[in-house]
Design an enzyme around this catalytic site. Sequence first.
Site, PDB file in Angstrom:
ATOM      1  CB  ALA A  49      83.796 -17.986 154.984  1.00 47.76           C
ATOM      2  CG  ASP A  52      78.092 -20.278 151.836  1.00 45.27           C
ATOM      3  OD1 ASP A  52      79.503 -19.384 151.645  1.00 45.27           O
ATOM      4  OD2 ASP A  52      77.401 -20.401 152.721  1.00 45.27           O
ATOM      5  CD  GLU A 131      34.916 -32.240 162.670  1.00 48.09           C
ATOM      6  OE1 GLU A 131      34.593 -33.081 163.273  1.00 48.09           O
ATOM      7  OE2 GLU A 131      36.473 -31.154 162.898  1.00 48.09           O
ATOM      8  NE  ARG A 154      47.192 -30.078 152.984  1.00 47.59           N
ATOM      9  CZ  ARG A 154      47.046 -29.985 152.009  1.00 47.59           C
ATOM     10  NH1 ARG A 154      46.656 -29.347 151.338  1.00 47.59           N
ATOM     11  NH2 ARG A 154      46.693 -31.518 151.869  1.00 47.59           N
ATOM     12  CD  GLU A 189      40.693 -24.930 157.682  1.00 51.81           C
ATOM     13  OE1 GLU A 189      41.249 -26.530 157.707  1.00 51.81           O
ATOM     14  OE2 GLU A 189      40.259 -25.480 156.865  1.00 51.81           O
ATOM     15  CE  LYS A 329      34.700 -29.076 149.506  1.00 50.68           C
ATOM     16  NZ  LYS A 329      35.257 -29.428 147.969  1.00 50.68           N
ATOM     17  CB  CYS A 434      50.958 -27.240 117.855  1.00 51.42           C
ATOM     18  SG  CYS A 434      51.560 -25.857 119.889  1.00 51.42           S
ATOM     19  CB  CYS A 452      51.311 -30.088 120.098  1.00 52.13           C
ATOM     20  SG  CYS A 452      53.111 -29.440 119.534  1.00 52.13           S
ATOM     21  CB  CYS A 458      55.826 -27.578 121.073  1.00 49.87           C
ATOM     22  SG  CYS A 458      54.790 -26.695 121.078  1.00 49.87           S
TER      23      CYS A 458
HETATM   24  S1  IVH Z   1      40.194 -33.420 159.112  1.00 48.67           S
HETATM   25  C1  IVH Z   1      43.556 -36.205 158.051  1.00 48.67           C
HETATM   26  N1  IVH Z   1      38.137 -31.641 159.637  1.00 48.67           N
HETATM   27  O1  IVH Z   1      39.734 -29.548 155.234  1.00 48.67           O
HETATM   28  C2  IVH Z   1      42.923 -34.680 157.472  1.00 48.67           C
HETATM   29  N2  IVH Z   1      39.642 -31.192 157.854  1.00 48.67           N
HETATM   30  O2  IVH Z   1      40.021 -31.069 152.191  1.00 48.67           O
HETATM   31  C3  IVH Z   1      42.255 -33.805 158.953  1.00 48.67           C
HETATM   32  N3  IVH Z   1      39.262 -28.293 156.760  1.00 48.67           N
HETATM   33  O3  IVH Z   1      43.427 -29.750 154.467  1.00 48.67           O
HETATM   34  C4  IVH Z   1      41.663 -32.545 158.423  1.00 48.67           C
HETATM   35  N4  IVH Z   1      37.390 -28.293 158.611  1.00 48.67           N
HETATM   36  O4  IVH Z   1      42.618 -27.707 156.255  1.00 48.67           O
HETATM   37  C5  IVH Z   1      38.634 -31.859 159.004  1.00 48.67           C
HETATM   38  N5  IVH Z   1      36.194 -29.982 160.931  1.00 48.67           N
HETATM   39  C6  IVH Z   1      37.710 -30.137 159.565  1.00 48.67           C
HETATM   40  C7  IVH Z   1      37.856 -28.973 158.912  1.00 48.67           C
HETATM   41  C8  IVH Z   1      38.779 -30.282 157.932  1.00 48.67           C
HETATM   42  C9  IVH Z   1      38.817 -27.843 157.498  1.00 48.67           C
HETATM   43  C10 IVH Z   1      40.244 -28.703 155.863  1.00 48.67           C
HETATM   44  C11 IVH Z   1      41.593 -28.987 156.938  1.00 48.67           C
HETATM   45  C12 IVH Z   1      41.645 -29.708 155.255  1.00 48.67           C
HETATM   46  C13 IVH Z   1      40.864 -29.728 154.721  1.00 48.67           C
HETATM   47  C14 IVH Z   1      40.683 -31.014 153.652  1.00 48.67           C
END
Ligand code: IVH
Length: 711
Positions: A49, A52, A131, A154, A189, A329, A434, A452, A458
Amino acid sequence: MGGVIQTNAIAVETLSSEEAVLELARLASVIGQANADYHGNDAPSLSDAEFDDLKRRNLAIETRFPALKRADSPSDQIGAPVSDGFEKVTHAQAMLSLGNAFSDDDVVAFDTRVRKFLGLREGDALAYTAEPKIDGLSLSLRYVNGALVQAATRGDGAVGENVLQNALSIDDIPQTISGAPEIIEVRGEVYMSDSDFAQLNARQTLAGAKVFANPRNAAAGSLRQLDPRITRARPLRFFAYAWGEISNPFATTQFGAIEKLRDFGFQTNPLTALCHAPSDMVAHYKSIEQQRATLGYDIDGVVYKVDDLDLQKRLGFRSTTPRWAIAHKFPAELAWTRLNDIEIQVGRTGALSPVARLVPVTVGGVVVSNATLHNEDYIAGLGGDGEAIREGRDIRIGDWVQIYRAGDVIPKIKDVDLARRDPQAPAYNFPQVCPKCQSPALRDIGDAVRRCTGGLICSAQAVERLKHFVSRGAFDIDGLGAKQVEQFYADGWVKTPADIFTLKARFGAGLQQLKNRDGWGDKSAEKLFQAIESKRAIPFKRVLFSLGIRHVGDANAGLIAAHYGRWSAMEYALTHAEIGSGTIWEDLLGVDGIGEVMAASLVTTFQNDNERASIDALISELTVQDVVAADVSSSPVAGKTVVFTGTLSKVSRAEAKARAESLGAKVAGSVSAKTDILVAGPGAGSKATKAESLGVLTIDEDAWLAMIEGL
Ligand code: IVH
């Protein structure tokens, strides 16, 4: 217990704004401590209480002084009981994601963008680190005076969850560090090695427990275990690669910072290299790609970061990604499978989205059974520009299709094998009505999407809108997610957003109906009502975004809110605007970033009777907080309209613009009566003349820099 409930506390109605600031600070601290005692230390210091009462007082003050609501307001932290979740933590610095590069050309373009922003010429030296991008989940470790005090996931980037107990069981995460700044958030990570992943799945199979699709999922599932003993039994690892808040700088370069993190006792990735040109970066990428299969852990690309930390700072951030880094990537993985069926989903704006139902197939370690088919043109073999895609091959139910997956995004269909098509298979007929409400589904000229026309009648649109309404970034009501909204809608309890706020009045008394539902008890129902109450006072921008109006995303909602300041001002304008002409329309289009399509979408919504009734009913339940003008005392350019012209020599145009905007200024492209400051470099032409005739303050680059110095 006593002491915190001040019986002599000043009545909320009579508080001055200065007193309110102090009282909100006191309440945040007392409630925060009570939360910690209750959840973390297992030793409640207040009765329910009393607790709250404090929260109600806090909310009452916030309702009276919306502008004073704290970023860490207890109203936004609806408990975090250990039993059903982790404590939420607001990141001192947001945890952002990275932009992507998919080709060597994208890497060159990244370098060009960075150089342009910094005003560097081609020959000027500029170093980057490169890296591996680890395929795990990021974690922010907060050390105060060398001791680990918090480990935050995150989350949505702004607010994560404190998984400290679990982090403490990871060998790669030091519990104490030495030689580091007094406050440091080390980011990196959490991942699971391939061999540990295989062993874990073997154990899970033996135990008849859940088998994980890939090491990333296994790591995520293990880190977010409520019982730290389970996490301990799952071998997780950690690579440090970045940092958040720091009390003082500990390096001048990215590469140097990584070396320091290693000295502090963290694992850092041994494949981190210093590169001096895009060609170096791409070469390192290729070398890492060749080693990928034998690393022993999953990676999905290579991350490049500008090495000089001063330059990183100057480059800064776009809304969700840094300008100074990018993820290159690896190519997407591919697999062939059969298309069982095409299902049509109806989204919140009525868009009919075709989804491929597939015979499940493994693509890059993940079992895929659905893929997006975008729209009817895509199925027919036509791209967005009306040109043929897949050399015009259409997609039919029963076809063999090639699936690809890049990162976490929803899988897509790349190709179709006509040689394996049943000659009897008919072409796919995209529905013209639809599938949910049978209203006609129409396509606007130039729009690939069929929609739609049922609007709020809807059920699919109504439910999707409600889901959007309660989502993160929108009302974000704890305990009211997509699943609950569907349940409430099906029961007829919540049909429109306003119904959420009358739920307690309608069902609160007995709670009988809610209580008997799966998963609902007295406590969770009461918590839900509290969570709903805490969102009654809410910023303008959030309300507008939450309505889910087409083309009005988070950023645009912010621009509109900043322009009108008060809800009633916007409402008046949108009610009286005439699409395509008149002063209100012109004024709306004058907002930097607002185009005709979005403006028309807003006006149409506010002038539609059904929509309007739903919006007005919602607003009558809320206290919409006005946009508070930026603090002009700390920024002399806040709220000012600034125009840059001529050559700037110290910073690039892009950097000047980004900096001005971060200080609350609006940067315009041309001089008008609304312009407050013209920053004119050598070669300024007609803009300077016009500014002079309008009496606009005109200064040179040095004067501008002096004006914003130290901010
Ligand atoms: S730098 C401001 N370095 O990728 C950004 N991120 O797509 C700081 N990740 O959320 C991130 N390896 O979880 C960075 N060598 C690396 C990474 C890395 C994996 C992940 C990280 C981030 C995501 C972004």
